[in-house]
Design an enzyme around this catalytic site. Structure first.
Site, PDB file in Angstrom:
ATOM      1  CB  CYS A 106     -15.725  -1.116  20.123  1.00 31.37           C
ATOM      2  SG  CYS A 106     -14.035  -1.683  19.192  1.00 31.37           S
ATOM      3  CB  CYS A 148     -10.729  -0.721  18.301  1.00 30.07           C
ATOM      4  SG  CYS A 148     -10.333  -1.512  19.496  1.00 30.07           S
ATOM      5  CG  HIS A 157      -0.818  -1.795   6.319  1.00 32.81           C
ATOM      6  ND1 HIS A 157       0.122  -1.081   5.577  1.00 32.81           N
ATOM      7  CD2 HIS A 157      -2.122  -1.193   5.675  1.00 32.81           C
ATOM      8  CE1 HIS A 157      -0.321  -0.345   4.675  1.00 32.81           C
ATOM      9  NE2 HIS A 157      -1.629  -0.353   4.561  1.00 32.81           N
ATOM     10  CD  GLU A 158      -3.425  -3.755   0.547  1.00 37.41           C
ATOM     11  OE1 GLU A 158      -4.060  -2.852   0.771  1.00 37.41           O
ATOM     12  OE2 GLU A 158      -2.841  -4.180  -0.378  1.00 37.41           O
ATOM     13  CB  CYS A 178      -5.029  -1.665   3.559  1.00 36.96           C
ATOM     14  SG  CYS A 178      -5.140   0.009   3.528  1.00 36.96           S
ATOM     15  NE  ARG A 207      -2.964  -1.839  -2.383  1.00 34.14           N
ATOM     16  CZ  ARG A 207      -2.969  -0.669  -2.100  1.00 34.14           C
ATOM     17  NH1 ARG A 207      -2.466   0.212  -3.038  1.00 34.14           N
ATOM     18  NH2 ARG A 207      -3.506  -0.258  -0.987  1.00 34.14           N
ATOM     19  CB  CYS A 236     -12.285   0.186  23.651  1.00 32.68           C
ATOM     20  SG  CYS A 236     -12.710   0.492  21.775  1.00 32.68           S
ATOM     21  CB  CYS A 250     -11.539  -4.620  21.557  1.00 32.32           C
ATOM     22  SG  CYS A 250     -12.168  -3.070  22.170  1.00 32.32           S
ATOM     23  CB  CYS A 305      -0.779   0.017   1.463  1.00 28.06           C
ATOM     24  SG  CYS A 305      -1.692   1.466   1.587  1.00 28.06           S
ATOM     25  CG  HIS A 306       1.225   5.838  -1.686  1.00 23.38           C
ATOM     26  ND1 HIS A 306       1.263   6.087  -3.080  1.00 23.38           N
ATOM     27  CD2 HIS A 306       1.914   6.631  -0.911  1.00 23.38           C
ATOM     28  CE1 HIS A 306       2.098   7.249  -3.105  1.00 23.38           C
ATOM     29  NE2 HIS A 306       2.414   7.606  -1.849  1.00 23.38           N
ATOM     30  CB  THR A 307      -0.069   3.666   4.410  1.00 30.58           C
ATOM     31  OG1 THR A 307      -1.195   4.263   3.598  1.00 30.58           O
ATOM     32  CG2 THR A 307       0.140   4.224   5.706  1.00 30.58           C
ATOM     33  NE  ARG A 365      -3.659   4.574  16.050  1.00 30.94           N
ATOM     34  CZ  ARG A 365      -2.618   4.782  15.797  1.00 30.94           C
ATOM     35  NH1 ARG A 365      -1.432   4.405  16.517  1.00 30.94           N
ATOM     36  NH2 ARG A 365      -2.160   5.893  15.057  1.00 30.94           N
TER      37      ARG A 365
HETATM   38  P1  NAD Z   1      -1.290   4.999  -5.150  1.00 32.76           P
HETATM   39  O1  NAD Z   1      -0.019   5.382  -5.255  1.00 32.76           O
HETATM   40  O2  NAD Z   1      -1.807   3.710  -5.613  1.00 32.76           O
HETATM   41  O3  NAD Z   1      -2.197   6.142  -5.835  1.00 32.76           O
HETATM   42  C1  NAD Z   1      -2.087   7.234  -5.668  1.00 32.76           C
HETATM   43  C2  NAD Z   1      -2.464   8.005  -7.213  1.00 32.76           C
HETATM   44  O4  NAD Z   1      -2.483   9.394  -6.827  1.00 32.76           O
HETATM   45  C3  NAD Z   1      -1.914   7.803  -8.261  1.00 32.76           C
HETATM   46  O5  NAD Z   1      -2.774   7.304  -9.230  1.00 32.76           O
HETATM   47  C4  NAD Z   1      -1.362   9.237  -8.371  1.00 32.76           C
HETATM   48  O6  NAD Z   1      -0.945   9.313 -10.252  1.00 32.76           O
HETATM   49  C5  NAD Z   1      -2.298  10.128  -8.198  1.00 32.76           C
HETATM   50  N1  NAD Z   1      -1.647  11.477  -7.986  1.00 32.76           N
HETATM   51  C6  NAD Z   1      -0.362  11.803  -7.216  1.00 32.76           C
HETATM   52  N2  NAD Z   1      -0.416  13.291  -7.625  1.00 32.76           N
HETATM   53  C7  NAD Z   1      -1.604  13.612  -8.040  1.00 32.76           C
HETATM   54  C8  NAD Z   1      -2.047  15.024  -8.309  1.00 32.76           C
HETATM   55  N3  NAD Z   1      -1.260  15.990  -7.918  1.00 32.76           N
HETATM   56  N4  NAD Z   1      -3.342  15.054  -8.766  1.00 32.76           N
HETATM   57  C9  NAD Z   1      -3.989  14.074  -8.970  1.00 32.76           C
HETATM   58  N5  NAD Z   1      -3.501  12.795  -8.841  1.00 32.76           N
HETATM   59  C10 NAD Z   1      -2.351  12.625  -8.011  1.00 32.76           C
HETATM   60  O7  NAD Z   1      -1.703   5.207  -3.676  1.00 32.76           O
HETATM   61  P2  NAD Z   1      -2.973   4.438  -2.781  1.00 32.76           P
HETATM   62  O8  NAD Z   1      -2.379   2.998  -2.315  1.00 32.76           O
HETATM   63  O9  NAD Z   1      -4.118   4.644  -3.734  1.00 32.76           O
HETATM   64  O10 NAD Z   1      -3.107   5.503  -1.566  1.00 32.76           O
HETATM   65  C11 NAD Z   1      -3.463   6.709  -1.699  1.00 32.76           C
HETATM   66  C12 NAD Z   1      -3.543   7.280  -0.420  1.00 32.76           C
HETATM   67  O11 NAD Z   1      -4.258   7.054   0.472  1.00 32.76           O
HETATM   68  C13 NAD Z   1      -2.000   7.401   0.397  1.00 32.76           C
HETATM   69  O12 NAD Z   1      -1.828   8.720   0.997  1.00 32.76           O
HETATM   70  C14 NAD Z   1      -2.260   6.333   1.365  1.00 32.76           C
HETATM   71  O13 NAD Z   1      -1.291   6.583   2.330  1.00 32.76           O
HETATM   72  C15 NAD Z   1      -3.759   6.668   1.706  1.00 32.76           C
HETATM   73  N6  NAD Z   1      -4.492   5.501   2.518  1.00 32.76           N
HETATM   74  C16 NAD Z   1      -5.331   5.911   3.361  1.00 32.76           C
HETATM   75  C17 NAD Z   1      -5.930   4.831   4.055  1.00 32.76           C
HETATM   76  C18 NAD Z   1      -6.960   5.371   5.109  1.00 32.76           C
HETATM   77  O14 NAD Z   1      -7.521   4.411   5.977  1.00 32.76           O
HETATM   78  N7  NAD Z   1      -7.246   6.489   5.351  1.00 32.76           N
HETATM   79  C19 NAD Z   1      -5.748   3.679   3.870  1.00 32.76           C
HETATM   80  C20 NAD Z   1      -4.828   3.289   2.668  1.00 32.76           C
HETATM   81  C21 NAD Z   1      -4.228   4.271   2.061  1.00 32.76           C
HETATM   82  N1  AHE Z   2       1.214   7.352  11.797  1.00 36.19           N
HETATM   83  C1  AHE Z   2       0.326   8.058  10.440  1.00 36.19           C
HETATM   84  C2  AHE Z   2      -1.239   7.488  10.533  1.00 36.19           C
HETATM   85  C3  AHE Z   2      -1.652   7.429   9.208  1.00 36.19           C
HETATM   86  C4  AHE Z   2      -2.972   7.188   9.132  1.00 36.19           C
HETATM   87  O1  AHE Z   2      -3.887   8.074   9.254  1.00 36.19           O
HETATM   88  N2  AHE Z   2      -3.203   5.910   8.795  1.00 36.19           N
HETATM   89  C5  AHE Z   2      -4.426   5.334   8.451  1.00 36.19           C
HETATM   90  C6  AHE Z   2      -4.372   4.090   7.734  1.00 36.19           C
HETATM   91  S1  AHE Z   2      -3.598   4.274   6.353  1.00 36.19           S
HETATM   92  C7  AHE Z   2      -3.411   2.756   5.670  1.00 36.19           C
HETATM   93  O2  AHE Z   2      -2.895   2.411   4.661  1.00 36.19           O
HETATM   94  C8  AHE Z   2      -5.200   5.043   9.843  1.00 36.19           C
HETATM   95  O3  AHE Z   2      -6.019   4.056  10.029  1.00 36.19           O
HETATM   96  N3  AHE Z   2      -5.448   6.187  10.833  1.00 36.19           N
HETATM   97  C9  AHE Z   2      -5.912   6.017  11.976  1.00 36.19           C
HETATM   98  C10 AHE Z   2      -4.983   5.686  13.145  1.00 36.19           C
HETATM   99  O4  AHE Z   2      -5.319   5.372  14.388  1.00 36.19           O
HETATM  100  O5  AHE Z   2      -3.775   5.610  12.713  1.00 36.19           O
HETATM  101  C11 AHE Z   2       0.569   9.312  10.772  1.00 36.19           C
HETATM  102  O6  AHE Z   2       0.584  10.100   9.595  1.00 36.19           O
HETATM  103  O7  AHE Z   2       0.626   9.881  11.720  1.00 36.19           O
HETATM  104 ZN    ZN Z   3      -2.753   0.684   3.466  1.00 38.96          ZN
END
Ligand code: NAD
Ligand code: AHE
Ligand code: ZN
Length: 371
Positions: free
Chosen positions: A98, A106, A62-63, A169, A366, A95, A92, A40-42, A110
């Protein structure tokens, strides 16, 4: 026991694949043989050093999906042989969070999870006698890992690991943001910024709920074809609008006044602002999914909120992992959602760094590592 793992020794450096030692499960913990993991990008974000919670040395990932091999004392719901998906957002069911039924976040473990430790404050991994940290409570870049029981979703036995790992994820995050967090209604207009592993699943979710217009925004033109396959109706490449192009104005015009729902799936604070501002005056909802690095902040004129737009966020798609993840696996097995098309690359663990290079070059959606 000896396990094969990709170790992140330092921010900004490639992962090192080697043998590490893993201790068995303690109280309420479970040993899982990981069969497959997505990248994942994260993971890339944390490895880059931008994550304020990023700690090293650690085993990222994490995936994943795998099989329970051993359970520690007081494990109540799992047994050896069960198929599972690790949950970085555990459930859980006890908490305050939850029990509130208002959030999936949850809070029971954390604080230790954020320090790369198991709930008892120690690590199960070590390398040459020194502790190596866990990551997001999962560490799926190892062929065996230990997790708390509350951080595992039990899934059906016939689901293929190399596909359903992505539900750990990306799939859940994208679909869930639409279904559980924003609760997009049929006939809505939707704008999705970023058409990668998350954004394409937002599109898939929007199509599933019957959105009438789904606009995708990405600077990578190669993303258009796949996004259309998943239900995107219009594609906007901000680069085509020129250096002074008005992305917000363009999207407001395309949607006839602003979108009902917008999603930021990149992790770029400029886009987060654009996503809010192209939401419809009076009722538009903009959901932040992308993760932005330490020190980054979002801003907009308060007027944007005064005039009825709502800024929300979603982690793990608002999904309650042990409850919702098995259902999403069923949707996949019933062909209600497509995962296969999004898994563009497969690699063995030894070549995991190539997976991050593919992501950086925008060539993969992916990549899955199969053990
Ligand atoms: P990815 O790299 O697969 O996709 C990112 C996309 O954004 C790409 O297609 C890229 O071309 C595009 N992009 C980059 N810059 C851009 C711009 N300026 N304008 C338009 N498009 C642009 O990444 P991903 O796995 O899809 O993850 C995306 C984001 O979501 C990351 O920040 C990741 O950390 C986050 N994420 C968050 C959660 C959550 O629970 N909130 C879960 C998973 C991932
Ligand atoms: N440590 C990071 C947290 C980034 C973040 O927000 N993570 C998401 C999941 S990304 C999965 O690809 C999330 O679940 N957030 C809730 C949590 O409790 O972390 C930062 O930037 O501080
Ligand atoms: Zn992820």
């Amino acid at each position: 026991m000896d396990v094969r793992a990709a170790i992140a020794f330092e921010a900004g450096k490639p992962l090192v694949v080697d043998t590490v030692q893993l201790e068995g499960p303690r109280n309420a913990e479970v040993l899982v043989e990981i069969k497959a993991t997505g990248l994942c990008h994260t993971d890339k974000y944390t490895l880059s050093g931008q994550d304020p919670e990023g700690l090293f040395p650690a085993i990222l990932g994490h995936e994943g999906a795998g099989i329970v091999r051993e359970v520690g004392p007081d494990v109540r719901h799992l047994k050896p042989g069960d198929h599972v998906i690790p949950l970085y957002t555990p459930e859980c069911r006890e908490c305050k969070s939850c029990l509130s039924q208002k959030t999936n976040l949850c809070t029971s473990i954390r604080s230790t999870q954020g320090k790369g430790l198991m709930p008892d404050g120690t690590s199960r991994f070590s390398y040459k006698g020194k502790p190596v940290l866990h990551y997001m409570g999962c560490s799926t870049f190892a062929n065996y890992t230990v997790l708390p029981e509350i951080a595992l979703a039990k899934i059906r036995d016939d689901a293929p690991f190399d596909k359903v790992c992505y539900i750990g994820c990306g799939v859940t995050t994208g679909l869930g943001a639409v279904l559980f967090t924003a609760k997009v209604e049929p006939n809505s207009t939707v704008v999705v910024f970023g058409l990668g592993g998350i954004g394409l699943n937002v599109i898939q979710g929007a199509k599933l709920v019957g959105a009438r217009q789904i606009i995708g925004v990405d600077i990578n033109p190669a993303r258009e074809a796949m996004a259309r396959q998943f239900g995107m109706t219009d594609f906007v490449n901000p680069k085509d609008l020129g250096p002074d192009g008005d992305v917000v104005g363009h999207l407001v015009e395309l949607t006839g006044g602003g979108a009902d729902y917008t999603f930021e799936c990149v992790g770029n604070t400029t886009l987060m602002r654009q996503a809010l501002e192209c939401a419809h005056r009076g009722w538009g909802v903009s959901c932040v999914i992308g993760v932005a690095g330490a020190g980054q902040e979002i801003s907009t004129r308060p007027f944007q909120l005064v005039t009825g737009r709502r800024w929300i966020g979603s982690a793990f798609g608002g999904a309650r992992g042990r409850t919702d993840v098995p259902k999403i696996v069923d949707w996949y097995m019933d062909n209600r959602i497509d995962i296969d098309s999004l898994i563009t690359h497969k690699l063995p663990l030894e070549r995991i760094n190539e997976g991050f290079d593919l992501m950086t070059r925008g060539e993969s959606i992916r990549t899955v590592v199969e053990y």
